[in-house]
Enzyme design. Structure first.
Site, short mmCIF file in Angstrom:
data_model
loop_
_atom_site.label_atom_id
_atom_site.label_comp_id
_atom_site.label_asym_id
_atom_site.label_seq_id
_atom_site.Cartn_x
_atom_site.Cartn_y
_atom_site.Cartn_z
N ASP A 11 0.87 -1.18 0.00
CA ASP A 11 0.00 0.00 0.00
C ASP A 11 0.90 1.23 0.00
O ASP A 11 2.11 1.13 0.28
CB ASP A 11 -0.90 0.00 1.25
CG ASP A 11 -1.79 1.24 1.32
OD1 ASP A 11 -2.28 1.68 0.25
OD2 ASP A 11 -2.00 1.79 2.42
N SER A 12 0.30 2.38 -0.25
CA SER A 12 1.05 3.63 -0.19
C SER A 12 1.49 3.92 1.24
O SER A 12 2.24 4.87 1.47
CB SER A 12 0.18 4.78 -0.70
OG SER A 12 -0.96 4.89 0.13
N TYR A 43 -0.49 8.59 -2.41
CA TYR A 43 -0.44 8.36 -3.86
C TYR A 43 -1.57 9.13 -4.55
O TYR A 43 -1.49 9.42 -5.73
CB TYR A 43 -0.68 6.87 -4.18
CG TYR A 43 0.47 5.92 -3.98
CD1 TYR A 43 1.65 6.29 -3.34
CD2 TYR A 43 0.37 4.61 -4.45
CE1 TYR A 43 2.68 5.38 -3.15
CE2 TYR A 43 1.40 3.70 -4.28
CZ TYR A 43 2.55 4.08 -3.63
OH TYR A 43 3.56 3.16 -3.46
N GLY A 44 -2.63 9.38 -3.78
CA GLY A 44 -3.91 9.83 -4.35
C GLY A 44 -3.87 11.08 -5.20
O GLY A 44 -4.74 11.28 -6.02
N CYS A 74 -4.41 -1.07 -2.07
CA CYS A 74 -4.51 0.38 -2.28
C CYS A 74 -5.43 0.61 -3.47
O CYS A 74 -5.15 0.13 -4.58
CB CYS A 74 -3.11 0.92 -2.55
SG CYS A 74 -3.07 2.67 -3.00
N ASN A 75 -6.53 1.29 -3.23
CA ASN A 75 -7.49 1.56 -4.32
C ASN A 75 -6.85 2.41 -5.42
O ASN A 75 -7.08 2.19 -6.61
CB ASN A 75 -8.71 2.32 -3.79
CG ASN A 75 -9.57 1.48 -2.87
OD1 ASN A 75 -10.62 1.00 -3.27
ND2 ASN A 75 -9.13 1.30 -1.64
N THR A 76 -6.04 3.39 -5.01
CA THR A 76 -5.44 4.31 -5.97
C THR A 76 -4.50 3.55 -6.91
O THR A 76 -4.52 3.75 -8.13
CB THR A 76 -4.66 5.42 -5.23
OG1 THR A 76 -5.51 5.95 -4.21
CG2 THR A 76 -4.24 6.52 -6.17
N CYS A 184 -10.85 3.83 -0.05
CA CYS A 184 -9.41 3.96 0.23
C CYS A 184 -9.12 3.05 1.42
O CYS A 184 -9.87 3.07 2.41
CB CYS A 184 -9.08 5.41 0.57
SG CYS A 184 -7.40 5.65 1.20
N HIS A 186 -7.05 3.18 3.68
CA HIS A 186 -6.75 3.85 4.96
C HIS A 186 -8.04 4.11 5.75
O HIS A 186 -8.01 4.20 6.98
CB HIS A 186 -6.08 5.21 4.72
CG HIS A 186 -4.61 5.14 4.42
ND1 HIS A 186 -4.11 4.56 3.28
CD2 HIS A 186 -3.53 5.59 5.12
CE1 HIS A 186 -2.79 4.67 3.27
NE2 HIS A 186 -2.41 5.28 4.38
N1 DGL Z 1 -4.56 3.38 0.79
C1 DGL Z 1 -4.56 4.14 -0.43
C2 DGL Z 1 -5.83 3.87 -1.22
O1 DGL Z 1 -6.49 2.88 -0.95
C3 DGL Z 1 -4.31 5.56 -0.07
C4 DGL Z 1 -4.03 6.38 -1.24
C5 DGL Z 1 -3.06 7.47 -1.02
O2 DGL Z 1 -1.93 7.18 -0.64
O3 DGL Z 1 -3.44 8.61 -1.30
O4 DGL Z 1 -6.20 4.57 -2.12
#
Ligand code: DGL
Length: 265
Positions: A11-12, A43-44, A74-76, A184, A186
């Site tokens: 994940d990010s 990452y978003g 991580c969805n992004t 997300c 998080h």
């Molecule tokens: N956990 C990441 C997600 O699911 C966070 C994205 C991010 O780092 O902005 O999108």
């Protein structure tokens, strides 16, 4: 590839541990390796090419560590990079996407909310999924700007988090959503405070459990599921490329025998 190799997860940052938790609960005998790319979070709001580059970097590290499958927690990263990763690497990838389908199917008010990063909300994969499953549904999209940074700093329930969330949630109050999709990984850490702030009849859904079930099913299909129970339960391994304290705190709540280390990747 052998079934004794670990499940690799990235994940990010620390948020994907909400997905690791589901995987670990469903598949407690499997070895898991988790990479938190907190140095590059969030990452978003990064350009797509950078999200793809970071996703490749994490993938290669997990391959070096012997992963038999990679879960993009991580969805992004999933919505922007999974297609390329699947084309470029032979290993199976499991991704996470906002659970629009169950929310759209079950909504009575036909108005659902989604809280996700800009990267996820603007991705082609997200717009395809929404068009497919929620054509006749009003989707209220809110970009969770600033939330990942607060969670990465360990502020799950600080006064700052509360006041920031209250402002962000306003479109959901105004439009009277009955489902809130957490887009997300998080954000599941915000469920207790979201339940407090949102009207009682709003159902909150995230995709963690579905990702764990999909991981089990793909491992089984590829004959990579660990069938035997090991004499000692494997110790989950977590790596962070910043100070691992917040990661440690999040894991400690669920797991005693664990290992968190700093790793430059
Ligand atoms: N956990 C990441 C997600 O699911 C966070 C994205 C991010 O780092 O902005 O999108």
């Amino acid at each position: 590839m052998s079934n004794s190799q670990p499940i690799g997860i990235f994940d990010s940052g620390v948020g994907g541990t909400s997905i690791w938790r589901e995987i670990h609960e469903l598949l407690p005998n499997e070895r898991t390796i988790y990479l938190a790319d907190s140095k590059n979070a969030p990452y978003g709001e990064k350009p797509i090419e950078e999200i793809k580059h970071l996703s490749r970097k994490n993938t290669e590290k997990l391959l070096d560590m012997g992963a038999k499958i990679i879960v993009i927690a991580c969805n992004t990263a999933t919505t922007n990079a999974i297609k390329d990763l699947r084309n470029e690497y032979a290993i199976p990838f499991i991704g996470i996407e906002p659970a629009i389908k169950p929310a759209a199917l079950n909504s009575k008010s036909k108005t659902i909310g989604i809280l996700a990063t800009r990267g996820t909300l603007t991705s082609t994969l997200f717009s395809q999924t929404s068009d497919f499953y929620a054509r006749n549904i009003n989707i209220v999209e809110v970009e969770g700007h600033g939330l990942v940074e607060l969670i990465e700093a360990g502020e799950l329930d600080s006064p700052q988090m509360r006041s920031h969330l209250l402002k962000l949630l306003e479109p959901f109050f105004i439009n009277k959503i009955d489902y809130l999709v957490l887009g997300c990984s998080h954000y599941p850490y915000l469920i207790p405070i979201l339940e407090e702030l949102l009207p009682k009849d709003v159902v909150i859904i995230d995709s963690g459990e579905a990702v764990a079930r999909q991981t089990r099913s793909i491992l089984s299909e590829k004959n990579l599921l660990l069938k035997e129970t090991l004499p000692h339960k494997p110790i989950p391994e977590f790596f962070s490329n910043t100070n691992p304290k917040v990661l440690e705190n999040l894991i400690e709540a669920v797991q005693n025998g664990y290992k968190v280390s700093y790793l430059d990747f």
